[in-house]
Design an enzyme around this catalytic site. Sequence first.
Site, PDB file in Angstrom:
ATOM      1  N   TYR A 317       0.890  -1.433   0.067  1.00 50.23           N
ATOM      2  CA  TYR A 317      -0.288  -0.417  -0.126  1.00 50.23           C
ATOM      3  C   TYR A 317       1.220   1.307   0.172  1.00 50.23           C
ATOM      4  CZ  TYR A 317      -4.300   2.590   1.487  1.00 50.23           C
ATOM      5  OH  TYR A 317      -5.537   3.562   1.449  1.00 50.23           O
ATOM      6  N   CYS A 318       0.255   2.065  -1.176  1.00 53.20           N
ATOM      7  CA  CYS A 318       1.314   3.373  -0.718  1.00 53.20           C
ATOM      8  C   CYS A 318       2.984   3.451  -0.824  1.00 53.20           C
ATOM      9  CB  CYS A 318       1.456   4.331   0.470  1.00 53.20           C
ATOM     10  SG  CYS A 318       1.387   6.249   0.305  1.00 53.20           S
ATOM     11  N   VAL A 319       3.315   3.523  -0.253  1.00 53.24           N
ATOM     12  CA  VAL A 319       4.811   3.715   0.127  1.00 53.24           C
ATOM     13  C   VAL A 319       5.502   2.051   0.018  1.00 53.24           C
ATOM     14  CG1 VAL A 319       4.848   4.521   2.632  1.00 53.24           C
ATOM     15  CG2 VAL A 319       7.130   5.064   0.915  1.00 53.24           C
TER      16      VAL A 319
END
Length: 585
Positions: A317-319
């Site tokens: 998720y994301c980074v």
Amino acid sequence: MQEAAEVPAIDLPTLQQWTETIGRAQQMMLEFWVNQAKDAQPPADQWSMSLWADMSSLWTIDGSRIADRQAQLLTQSLDLWNRFLSPGTDAGSPADKDRRFKGDAWRSQPLFDLIRQSYLLVSDHLLANIDEMEGLDPAQRERLRFATRAIIEAISPSNFAFTNPEVIERTIETGGQNLVAGLEHMLTDLSRGQLTQTRADAFELGRNIASTPGKVVFETELFQLIQYNPTTEEVFRKPLLIFPPWINRFYILDLSPEKSFIRWAVEQGHTVFIVSWKSADETLKDVTAEDYVRAQVSAIDTVRDVLGVKSVNTIGYCVAGTTLAMTLAWLTAQGQAQKVESATYFTAQVDFEDAGDLKIFVDDDQLALVSALSQGKGYLDGRFMTATFNLLRGQDLIWSYVVNNYLLGKEYTPFDLLYWNSDFTNLPARWHREYLADLYRDNKLMRGEISIAGTPIRLGDVMTPSYVQAGREDHIAPARSVWKMMEAMKAPMRFLLAGSGHIAGVVNPPSSGKYQYWTFDGKAASLDEFIEKASETQGSWWPDWMEWIRPHAGKLVPATGARIPGGNPKYPAIEDAPGRYVTMR
């Protein structure tokens, strides 16, 4: 209970007087901006110095264009005033949809309607000035637009007691008690150093939030590994390992039970593991991107060992999705790509050329500010990042709470998502600087300029089947930026565009019946082509992902033995989920 007091009606002479006053105020606002740019001395802090340099050039680039904009503003202002002064003239406008001015008094009372529309008129012109200026490079323009928008949001008449009719009415109704309650809220926030958005005492980790049953079965100095209890008699052989972003708490995917992706995935028959990252302290001051890649590899190997399987399905998720792509590239270079059966990316980026609003904060001056804030501690206080993300949506995440809780004196509404949003996590300072500089600023991952343990990594070598999810209104990881992952790797990939943004676009359970998503089974050369050819489906995208991952999940096996947390003697249960790392500040 007292009846709500009505704001007195305004007669024509008074309205004319206010018209002249507001007209003068508009001119003063424009003059203020011009004088600030021409006459002000550079401010002391570095980021503001850079912004000041941009502003000082703004009004000297094209004087004729500024004059044209001022003349246009005067014409539109006169038109606005004439509509208010002419009986029977429709005073409606697109501004009526602005949520800051949703109360009836903003329209029913001519004075406040004039204040509202005058403010919006000037705001539009200030932003238009920036969009039309010549001679600005893209970074300057974005910084100016961001700073101008932040100022415009801050000076909205809805944010001040004497220009907000709802606040005036409530002050009369309560005898000023709303302002007393609001002052108490404000002083509490000042003492905490953080804006309150919801009732903190309404939630308890492990009880009504982050409450999916499970155990911590492994831990390092950087993370804990949680395994969740099965709820089906049989489970898929290949487990699901989730990497949440370490800039937030992992339970964004385990909010209240009806919103929990983790609980839902368990109910679908997955053996679910998730990493809970430790909030940084002095002991993590030397942590780098390489350490997070090694941590992901460690978690992958541990899950394989716990269950005795050759490969796992992963989510980033994301980074953490960015890092998952780096991890897969490194495993590929090491000849170990077979450890990961599939990868799913929630709003993740690998090409940061069009990374959106956050790029405003990654110039040299901002990196110097990050270094200064973390100097001597080795970590960046998570409240800085929380404030930064709030500032990206200041109208919704800052000023609405100033009005509701400081001016109107309302009590905070319990909301699990806002509780999570306020539960900040400290970041290792060295890693954070490297992440902003190497990825956001210099785009080294796409350029093939990053090495892990001395091995150069290349995304183009990754062949792991992948599912890429983006949010149509995502301002943190814009869909156009996420799409570039489709071009970076040669793996078999499915792209899905979800309605809403960075959080609501992901956390959208089937039971909610909200939003929609777009899919296209063919091959699109660009995001624009994808959108043009995609089919829209109402509701949650989670079932689409479930259909995609099913072929990668393997056969069904009994949910016994090591499938129960602590069932493998080599990995006994350490403590109940959600574990102690999630509570550390």
